[in-house]
Design a protein around this motif. Structure first.
Motif, PDB file in Angstrom:
ATOM      1  N   LEU A 176      -4.153  -1.518   2.726  1.00  0.00           N
ATOM      2  CA  LEU A 176      -4.725  -1.474   1.379  1.00  0.00           C
ATOM      3  C   LEU A 176      -5.102  -0.050   0.985  1.00  0.00           C
ATOM      4  O   LEU A 176      -4.908   0.365  -0.160  1.00  0.00           O
ATOM      5  N   LEU A 177      -5.613   0.714   1.947  1.00  0.00           N
ATOM      6  CA  LEU A 177      -5.980   2.106   1.686  1.00  0.00           C
ATOM      7  C   LEU A 177      -4.730   2.938   1.382  1.00  0.00           C
ATOM      8  O   LEU A 177      -4.731   3.771   0.459  1.00  0.00           O
ATOM      9  N   ILE A 178      -3.656   2.713   2.135  1.00  0.00           N
ATOM     10  CA  ILE A 178      -2.403   3.445   1.915  1.00  0.00           C
ATOM     11  C   ILE A 178      -1.845   3.136   0.530  1.00  0.00           C
ATOM     12  O   ILE A 178      -1.337   4.028  -0.162  1.00  0.00           O
ATOM     13  N   LEU A 179      -1.966   1.878   0.118  1.00  0.00           N
ATOM     14  CA  LEU A 179      -1.509   1.491  -1.220  1.00  0.00           C
ATOM     15  C   LEU A 179      -2.387   2.127  -2.292  1.00  0.00           C
ATOM     16  O   LEU A 179      -1.896   2.546  -3.351  1.00  0.00           O
ATOM     17  N   ALA A 180      -3.684   2.223  -2.025  1.00  0.00           N
ATOM     18  CA  ALA A 180      -4.600   2.861  -2.975  1.00  0.00           C
ATOM     19  C   ALA A 180      -4.216   4.324  -3.185  1.00  0.00           C
ATOM     20  O   ALA A 180      -4.171   4.814  -4.321  1.00  0.00           O
ATOM     21  N   TYR A 181      -3.929   5.055  -2.097  1.00  0.00           N
ATOM     22  CA  TYR A 181      -3.531   6.459  -2.221  1.00  0.00           C
ATOM     23  C   TYR A 181      -2.231   6.598  -3.016  1.00  0.00           C
ATOM     24  O   TYR A 181      -2.050   7.569  -3.762  1.00  0.00           O
ATOM     25  N   ILE A 191       0.604   9.165   3.364  1.00  0.00           N
ATOM     26  CA  ILE A 191       1.551   9.367   4.467  1.00  0.00           C
ATOM     27  C   ILE A 191       0.809   9.681   5.760  1.00  0.00           C
ATOM     28  O   ILE A 191       1.217   9.255   6.851  1.00  0.00           O
ATOM     29  N   GLU A 192      -0.310  10.399   5.655  1.00  0.00           N
ATOM     30  CA  GLU A 192      -1.134  10.710   6.831  1.00  0.00           C
ATOM     31  C   GLU A 192      -1.597   9.422   7.516  1.00  0.00           C
ATOM     32  O   GLU A 192      -1.568   9.309   8.749  1.00  0.00           O
ATOM     33  N   ILE A 194      -0.122   6.470   7.133  1.00  0.00           N
ATOM     34  CA  ILE A 194       1.073   5.762   7.609  1.00  0.00           C
ATOM     35  C   ILE A 194       1.412   6.215   9.024  1.00  0.00           C
ATOM     36  O   ILE A 194       1.752   5.412   9.897  1.00  0.00           O
ATOM     37  N   LYS A 195       1.306   7.517   9.267  1.00  0.00           N
ATOM     38  CA  LYS A 195       1.614   8.069  10.594  1.00  0.00           C
ATOM     39  C   LYS A 195       0.670   7.537  11.667  1.00  0.00           C
ATOM     40  O   LYS A 195       1.063   7.347  12.818  1.00  0.00           O
ATOM     41  N   LYS A 196      -0.575   7.256  11.275  1.00  0.00           N
ATOM     42  CA  LYS A 196      -1.566   6.796  12.250  1.00  0.00           C
ATOM     43  C   LYS A 196      -1.373   5.329  12.629  1.00  0.00           C
ATOM     44  O   LYS A 196      -1.746   4.910  13.722  1.00  0.00           O
ATOM     45  N   GLU A 197      -0.816   4.545  11.695  1.00  0.00           N
ATOM     46  CA  GLU A 197      -0.667   3.111  11.932  1.00  0.00           C
ATOM     47  C   GLU A 197       0.645   2.813  12.648  1.00  0.00           C
ATOM     48  O   GLU A 197       1.663   3.447  12.393  1.00  0.00           O
ATOM     49  N   GLU A 198       0.617   1.804  13.529  1.00  0.00           N
ATOM     50  CA  GLU A 198       1.839   1.432  14.251  1.00  0.00           C
ATOM     51  C   GLU A 198       2.815   0.716  13.321  1.00  0.00           C
ATOM     52  O   GLU A 198       4.005   1.040  13.281  1.00  0.00           O
ATOM     53  N   LYS A 199       2.319  -0.263  12.565  1.00  0.00           N
ATOM     54  CA  LYS A 199       3.151  -1.006  11.626  1.00  0.00           C
ATOM     55  C   LYS A 199       2.425  -1.135  10.289  1.00  0.00           C
ATOM     56  O   LYS A 199       1.205  -1.295  10.241  1.00  0.00           O
ATOM     57  N   ILE A 200       3.229  -1.068   9.200  1.00  0.00           N
ATOM     58  CA  ILE A 200       2.684  -1.149   7.839  1.00  0.00           C
ATOM     59  C   ILE A 200       3.438  -2.245   7.089  1.00  0.00           C
ATOM     60  O   ILE A 200       4.621  -2.493   7.351  1.00  0.00           O
ATOM     61  N   ASN A 201       2.757  -2.860   6.134  1.00  0.00           N
ATOM     62  CA  ASN A 201       3.408  -3.851   5.274  1.00  0.00           C
ATOM     63  C   ASN A 201       4.681  -3.258   4.665  1.00  0.00           C
ATOM     64  O   ASN A 201       4.672  -2.172   4.092  1.00  0.00           O
ATOM     65  N   ALA A 202       5.805  -3.999   4.778  1.00  0.00           N
ATOM     66  CA  ALA A 202       7.107  -3.481   4.355  1.00  0.00           C
ATOM     67  C   ALA A 202       7.154  -3.165   2.861  1.00  0.00           C
ATOM     68  O   ALA A 202       7.827  -2.206   2.441  1.00  0.00           O
ATOM     69  N   LYS A 206       8.188   0.385   1.313  1.00  0.00           N
ATOM     70  CA  LYS A 206       9.271   0.457   0.334  1.00  0.00           C
ATOM     71  C   LYS A 206       8.851   1.263  -0.888  1.00  0.00           C
ATOM     72  O   LYS A 206       9.660   2.008  -1.464  1.00  0.00           O
ATOM     73  N   GLU A 207       7.592   1.129  -1.306  1.00  0.00           N
ATOM     74  CA  GLU A 207       7.085   1.899  -2.443  1.00  0.00           C
ATOM     75  C   GLU A 207       7.149   3.399  -2.154  1.00  0.00           C
ATOM     76  O   GLU A 207       7.556   4.195  -3.006  1.00  0.00           O
ATOM     77  N   TYR A 208       6.750   3.797  -0.948  1.00  0.00           N
ATOM     78  CA  TYR A 208       6.806   5.221  -0.567  1.00  0.00           C
ATOM     79  C   TYR A 208       8.259   5.692  -0.439  1.00  0.00           C
ATOM     80  O   TYR A 208       8.597   6.814  -0.840  1.00  0.00           O
ATOM     81  N   TYR A 209       9.122   4.821   0.090  1.00  0.00           N
ATOM     82  CA  TYR A 209      10.539   5.170   0.239  1.00  0.00           C
ATOM     83  C   TYR A 209      11.215   5.326  -1.121  1.00  0.00           C
ATOM     84  O   TYR A 209      11.998   6.263  -1.340  1.00  0.00           O
ATOM     85  N   ASN A 210      10.912   4.415  -2.061  1.00  0.00           N
ATOM     86  CA  ASN A 210      11.511   4.474  -3.401  1.00  0.00           C
ATOM     87  C   ASN A 210      11.125   5.732  -4.159  1.00  0.00           C
ATOM     88  O   ASN A 210      11.834   6.161  -5.073  1.00  0.00           O
ATOM     89  N   LYS A 211       9.994   6.313  -3.800  1.00  0.00           N
ATOM     90  CA  LYS A 211       9.563   7.568  -4.427  1.00  0.00           C
ATOM     91  C   LYS A 211      10.052   8.792  -3.641  1.00  0.00           C
ATOM     92  O   LYS A 211       9.621   9.921  -3.895  1.00  0.00           O
ATOM     93  N   ASN A 212      10.954   8.542  -2.657  1.00  0.00           N
ATOM     94  CA  ASN A 212      11.521   9.622  -1.825  1.00  0.00           C
ATOM     95  C   ASN A 212      10.441  10.391  -1.061  1.00  0.00           C
ATOM     96  O   ASN A 212      10.594  11.589  -0.790  1.00  0.00           O
ATOM     97  N   LEU A 213       9.377   9.698  -0.682  1.00  0.00           N
ATOM     98  CA  LEU A 213       8.281  10.328   0.063  1.00  0.00           C
ATOM     99  C   LEU A 213       8.501  10.211   1.561  1.00  0.00           C
ATOM    100  O   LEU A 213       7.934  10.997   2.335  1.00  0.00           O
TER     101      LEU A 213
END
Length: 751
Positions: A176-181, A191-192, A194-202, A206-213
């Motif tokens: 939820l925090l990653i989505l808030a950012y 992204i910081e 995301i790196k700390k977490e082992e698995k994230i909601n797909a 996908k939202e970060y990937y679609n923005k080429n992040l």
């Protein structure tokens, strides 16, 4: 009594088995089971009994009305637990919040029952304010952070969520925090985490990937393997590779069946066969789902291997052949391959492919609704289209050789000669056509057909100016002869649009459009197949009103315009039907039916059975600019896929399959909104009228008795104009027959 399980009581309440719930009358207020109060409340509610005393007891027990409604909401959630019943508990929670806005629990329950995001946020804020950090942690972990489900959160809401999670210091899932950012535009911080977490909601990844992040590879590394197909839905090669990696780990997911499906979508057909023939101890083949067997058979077909007849026989015996889309697709693929084999043999090129039964069967399969959205539909449609193109090319080459020999021997009339030119054009032998028509013109006057053939030849060679001059000559001959030819007009029009220096006057455009549409319409003439049930007879259901009486008395058909029709997609807005093209967008239609006894037609078009059904006999004569044809019915998805094909038929003569019960036949024109009809014999005929007459008028089973005298006068008037050899108009009435009370029958009556 207290030993009765809550789930049994809930079952009795849901089934309204009140006889087993009578024990609640004695113990609802005294039982140690706190749920009995609420159970009895809802029993009384269902029986429409007194609830006021029960609510007072609940209020007293829980200390306030707000708490009473919260309690009842929780009991409602237990009893009415289906997803379509959640509004029941939600209504109690809303009532509680109206009385106490500061109850975090009630807000959370309302969010859970109705996805009320305002209450979700309010509950988090109250827990944070009250220092309920463990509860706050559990709630945040319980929120499914799907971007779509949380889309109504504002920027301020996301800022609040971010601050609550950070400032409270709780150790919760960071989805939820990653989505808030992401929503706050602080991508680096997201992204910081995301790196700390082992698995994230797909969905978040996908939202970060679609923005080429983030890259695709990195995104895949952060989601569970079962979410990969949703994350990279169109990259089937990669999905398969990821499934192979997981499969080699010996995990339960993906199963061999999933792996086979994944390999097929990746077009790794050898791999499909390899996995299907995997180790016997892994999984007996017989336990595969039916589609897994079909993927195996399809892979053999795509690899041009002999199909496994034993598995095919097993599938044929087990599958629902009418509803399983993959099985129907396999049958289509088999027919295409059978046609391919015939093509390679080359023994059938004396026939157009459309005359081959295998081809017509394949075309019929493409009309089956359940396969229209299948991922193989478009590719197989292209395969069949490509095969038709190859077949037709071979057919025309064969015809060209045959008719060239015929020309040499001199055994050729003008009709054969122009067919030779047509075939040569289909074989792209433009120079040959130019040579032969030039020779033809030495001994024959140029005709519309010969000039058009020359025009097409020069246009295909890219010689636009020469082609335009020839088309213009053909158009001028058309004007002189009084003949219309929509093909020549279309060729001229399309060629003119390609010319940079050619301009057509508005007057000429109007003339061309008129002749083009008139010729198109006139192609649809009366034939014996139009009236399917009764030779030359069609039926029209109508309300019995002033307009109907006028049209019957004065013998004319009214053709409504698009905005007067009951189907909003009738005469659809197609790209090639507009003011800037040849085909008019102002067509009007008059509807008849081949169905002379339809309960639905009586209800929909004949004033709920208070109207009439008129039977007309047509003799085949129609005025210039009026056509008639049966309507075709097809799936809306197929119509959309083919919206740029067969434009005239799509526009005027096609409806969605839901209307098929009408068995409609259409009279259509782009000229007038009415056309007269009368029964006439040659030579005393009126070419401005349709040769038709009324045979009978059937009254609906609810036809008002007070209007029968009017019908009598109307019929006498029509019959008075009949000739001596013509049969009088019969009057019938519909009635619900005693032999079958679910159907209508007709009987002749005197009026």
């Amino acid at each position: 009594m207290s030993q009765i399980e809550d789930k049994k009581i809930i079952k009795w309440i849901r089934s309204k088995n009140y006889s087993k719930l009578t024990f609640l009358e004695k113990c609802w207020s005294s039982s140690e089971n706190e749920s009995y109060l609420g159970f009895y409340y809802f029993v009384q509610d269902l029986k429409q009994g007194d609830k006021e005393s029960i609510f007072k007891e609940i209020n007293l027990k829980f200390g306030s009305e707000a708490n009473a409604y919260l309690y009842l909401g929780n009991i409602a959630k237990l009893i009415f637990n289906r997803i379509d019943e959640q509004h029941l508990s939600a209504s109690f929670y809303r009532k509680s919040i109206q009385l106490d806005e500061k109850n975090s629990t009630t807000h959370w329950e309302l969010y859970q029952s109705s996805n009320n995001l305002a209450s979700c946020l309010e509950s988090l804020k109250l827990d944070y304010k009250n220092g309920e950090l463990e509860t706050l942690k559990n709630k945040i972990n319980d929120i499914y952070p799907n971007p779509n489900s949380l889309k109504t959160f504002s920027i301020d809401d996301w800022l609040t969520i971010k601050n609550i999670i950070i400032e409270s210091g709780i150790d919760c899932h960071k989805d939820l925090l990653i989505l808030a950012y992401l929503h706050l535009g602080n991508y680096d911080k997201g992204i910081e985490y995301i790196k700390k977490e082992e698995k994230i909601n797909a969905e978040i990844v996908k939202e970060y990937y679609n923005k080429n992040l983030i890259t695709k590879d990195y995104g895949i590394s952060k989601i569970y393997d079962w979410e990969i197909p949703n994350f990279i839905s169109e990259d089937h090669k990669r999905i398969y590779l990821e499934h192979v990696k997981e499969f080699k780990k010996g995990k339960l997911n993906p199963t061999r069946g999933v792996l086979i499906h994944s390999a097929f979508r990746a077009e790794e057909f050898h791999e499909v066969i390899f996995h299907y023939n995997g180790l016997e101890e892994d999984l007996p083949k017989i336990s595969f789902e039916i589609d897994t067997h079909i993927y195996y058979l399809l892979s053999q077909l795509y690899l041009s291997k002999d199909i496994d007849e034993n598995i095919l026989s097993y599938v044929n015996n087990k599958v629902d052949s009418e509803t399983n889309p993959l099985y129907i697709i396999m049958k289509l693929k088999i027919k295409i391959l059978q046609l391919e084999k015939l093509f390679l043999k080359g023994n059938y090129f004396n026939h157009d492919i459309s005359q081959m039964s295998l081809y017509t069967e394949a075309i019929k399969i493409l009309d089956i609704s359940v396969i229209l959205n299948h991922f193989l539909y478009d590719s197989l449609t292209r395969e069949l289209s490509s095969l038709k193109e190859k077949w037709d090319k071979s057919f025309f080459n064969n015809q060209l050789i045959k008719f060239k020999e015929k020309l040499i021997t001199g055994d050729m009339d003008d009709e054969d000669f122009f067919y030779l030119c047509f075939v040569a054009l289909e074989c792209d032998e433009c120079d040959y056509v130019i040579e032969k028509i030039t020779e033809f013109h030495k001994n024959n006057e140029p005709s519309m057909s010969s000039l058009n053939c020359l025009g097409v030849s020069y246009q295909r060679k890219g010689m636009i100016t020469e082609a335009l001059n020839l088309y213009e000559d053909a158009i001028n001959l058309m004007y002189l002869s009084g003949e219309n030819n929509h093909v020549i007009i279309r060729n001229y029009w399309d060629c003119a649009k390609k010319s940079l220096n050619f301009d057509i006057s508005d007057v000429k455009i109007k003339q061309l459009k008129e002749k083009y549409n008139t010729d198109l319409i006139n192609k649809f003439k009366w034939n014996s197949w139009i009236a399917k049930k009764y030779r030359n007879r069609l039926f029209k259901y109508s309300p019995f009103n002033i307009n109907t009486i006028d049209s019957l008395t004065n013998q004319y058909f009214y053709l409504p315009s698009k905005d007067q029709l009951n189907d909003p997609i009738e005469l659809p807005n197609l790209e090639n039907v507009h003011l800037d093209d040849l085909m008019d967008s102002n067509y009007r239609i008059c509807s008849f039916s081949n169905n002379d006894n339809s309960m639905l037609m009586w209800s929909h078009y004949a004033q709920q059975h208070q109207g009439i059904m008129v039977e007309y006999k047509f003799r085949g004569d129609f005025p210039n600019g009026f056509g008639i044809e049966s309507v075709s019915y097809t799936d809306d998805i197929k119509r959309f896929k083919e919206k740029d094909l067969y434009v005239f038929n799509q526009y005027v003569l096609t409806k969605n399959k839901e209307w098929a019960y009408e068995e409609e036949v259409r009279l259509f024109s782009n000229r007038n909104n009415t056309v007269s009809y009368e029964s006439f014999d040659y030579p005393n005929h009126d070419r401005n009228k349709i040769n038709a007459e009324i045979c009978s008028i059937t009254l609906g089973c609810q036809f008002p008795k007070g209007k029968k005298q009017l019908i009598s006068k109307l019929v006498k008037l029509i019959n008075s104009n009949k000739l001596s050899h013509e049969l009088p108009v019969l009057v019938r009435e519909a009635y619900v027959c005693s032999e079958n009370i679910f159907s209508l029958k007709y009987r002749i009556i005197e009026v």
